[in-house]
Design a protein around this motif. Sequence first.
Motif, PDB file in Angstrom:
ATOM      1  N   HIS A  93       0.949  -1.190   0.026  1.00 18.62           N
ATOM      2  CA  HIS A  93      -0.096  -0.159   0.115  1.00 18.62           C
ATOM      3  C   HIS A  93       0.859   1.298   0.118  1.00 18.62           C
ATOM      4  O   HIS A  93       0.603   2.096   0.805  1.00 18.62           O
ATOM      5  N   PRO A  94       1.719   1.530  -0.936  1.00 18.76           N
ATOM      6  CA  PRO A  94       2.519   2.543  -0.880  1.00 18.76           C
ATOM      7  C   PRO A  94       1.741   3.835  -1.175  1.00 18.76           C
ATOM      8  O   PRO A  94       0.850   3.909  -1.892  1.00 18.76           O
ATOM      9  N   GLU A  95       2.075   4.804  -0.481  1.00 21.77           N
ATOM     10  CA  GLU A  95       1.220   6.010  -0.498  1.00 21.77           C
ATOM     11  C   GLU A  95       1.913   7.111  -1.842  1.00 21.77           C
ATOM     12  O   GLU A  95       0.885   7.670  -2.368  1.00 21.77           O
ATOM     13  N   ASN A  96       3.185   7.090  -1.772  1.00 28.66           N
ATOM     14  CA  ASN A  96       3.767   7.975  -2.872  1.00 28.66           C
ATOM     15  C   ASN A  96       3.712   7.408  -4.060  1.00 28.66           C
ATOM     16  O   ASN A  96       4.203   6.285  -4.250  1.00 28.66           O
ATOM     17  N   PRO A  97       3.232   8.063  -5.110  1.00 33.22           N
ATOM     18  CA  PRO A  97       3.358   7.457  -6.624  1.00 33.22           C
ATOM     19  C   PRO A  97       4.618   6.875  -7.024  1.00 33.22           C
ATOM     20  O   PRO A  97       4.463   5.781  -7.954  1.00 33.22           O
ATOM     21  N   LYS A  98       5.428   7.608  -6.507  1.00 30.31           N
ATOM     22  CA  LYS A  98       6.930   7.155  -7.087  1.00 30.31           C
ATOM     23  C   LYS A  98       7.298   5.947  -6.181  1.00 30.31           C
ATOM     24  O   LYS A  98       8.012   4.853  -7.123  1.00 30.31           O
ATOM     25  N   THR A  99       6.949   5.614  -5.111  1.00 35.21           N
ATOM     26  CA  THR A  99       7.179   4.517  -4.514  1.00 35.21           C
ATOM     27  C   THR A  99       6.167   3.347  -5.045  1.00 35.21           C
ATOM     28  O   THR A  99       6.835   2.117  -5.541  1.00 35.21           O
ATOM     29  N   ARG A 100       5.133   3.657  -5.510  1.00 32.90           N
ATOM     30  CA  ARG A 100       4.033   2.849  -6.172  1.00 32.90           C
ATOM     31  C   ARG A 100       4.901   2.330  -7.548  1.00 32.90           C
ATOM     32  O   ARG A 100       4.861   0.953  -7.601  1.00 32.90           O
TER      33      ARG A 100
END
Length: 363
Positions: free
Chosen positions: A226-233
């Motif tokens: 469940h990553p929050e930051n789009p870059k992490t995702r």
Amino acid sequence: MIRIEHLKKEYSDVTPLKDVSTEIRDGDVISVIGPSGTGKSTFIRCINLLEKPTDGRIFIDDMEITAPGCNIEKVRRKVGMVFQSFNLFPHITVIENIMLAPMDLAGKSKQEAYDEGMELLRLVGLSEKALSYPEELSGGQKQRIAIARTLAMDPEIILMDEPTSALDPTMVGEVQEVIRKLSKTVKTMMIVTHEMNFAKAISNRVFYMDEGGILESGTPEEIFDHPENPKTRRFVQQLKALEIDIESRDYDFPGTQGRIEAYCIKNQVSRRLTKHVQLTFEELIQQNLVKILEYPGIHICIEISDRDGAMVFSADYNGPRYDILSECDPLSLAVLKSAVSKEEYFFDGTKEYANRISMEIKP
Ligand SMILES: Nc1ncnc2c1ncn2[C@@H]1O[C@H](COP(=O)(O)OP(=O)(O)OP(=O)(O)O)[C@@H](O)[C@H]1O
Ligand SMILES: [Mg+2]
């Protein structure tokens, strides 16, 4: 505990770490992930002062290691490091490699250093190699020895920078197994890794590095599921593209099919899709382009979309305009079409590889 306050590291042309603050608690096993060049190595090298921070402060318990005049040797005893390339001393035996620092730096007796060294060798499964020289060991064994050597100083924290990335794939597992075992003890560890499943399995915290610092941190569930930051995702869900370059008619066809298969297995692609992508490669590249182009120059990219798992196959190739979709023989095209859909051809004469074809692989 390690406390990092406003850490900055600047090189002449890049500033990989702009302003990093975080705490590492005793017993934490932290995986550090992120795209290449985002400062992961720089970050952990700052923690044992292999790199001198440009600004900011680092505390190990109450000792500020960034304070002027801080004893680097003392810091290195508290902060152990395992390198990608093992760094064992070649001219002395395995057990001597492990005994060296405890005797020289920690003032241990030879007997004590030997007994503890043998215990550590048992821990990493290599006690029978005590009297071997490093050159007599495989890469995986060397790395396990390097881990034992680091443990011999009983550091507060162990830093590892991609400990398995220099290894032959068959040896990754044995080293990961040792690290996994260590992660179950109370050892505090921070590991830079590109192996997401491994990171998931061993750590209680994950740092995603990007944009000059720790862009997102959390439990493995938070970061991977469940990553929050789009870059992490994008980073954690991204499945790597496979790129293949063909520069001769005599390229290794079976070897290349093998690479495609390995890539599919790694990314858990279904058998059917794997068969289709291999068929596409054979029909489009081997049976057509490689035969038609006098001096083949072909760049292939096979990508799996992180949205829906769709697989896209594209090829850029040299030579004059050649739209395979309308110019190749009908039988060959029929075979190709059994495996692909949404074919598109494009020609751009300004490019070296002026032809481009892309298609979706049928699921
Ligand atoms: N000694 C140095 N001098 C100048 N620039 C450096 C130095 N070391 C690293 N850099 C630069 O700092 C940035 C961060 O490098 P770093 O090695 O920390 O990245 P990384 O996240 O570990 O990447 P990778 O995943 O490829 O190992 C890069 O742009 C790199 O070129
Ligand atoms: Mg690195």
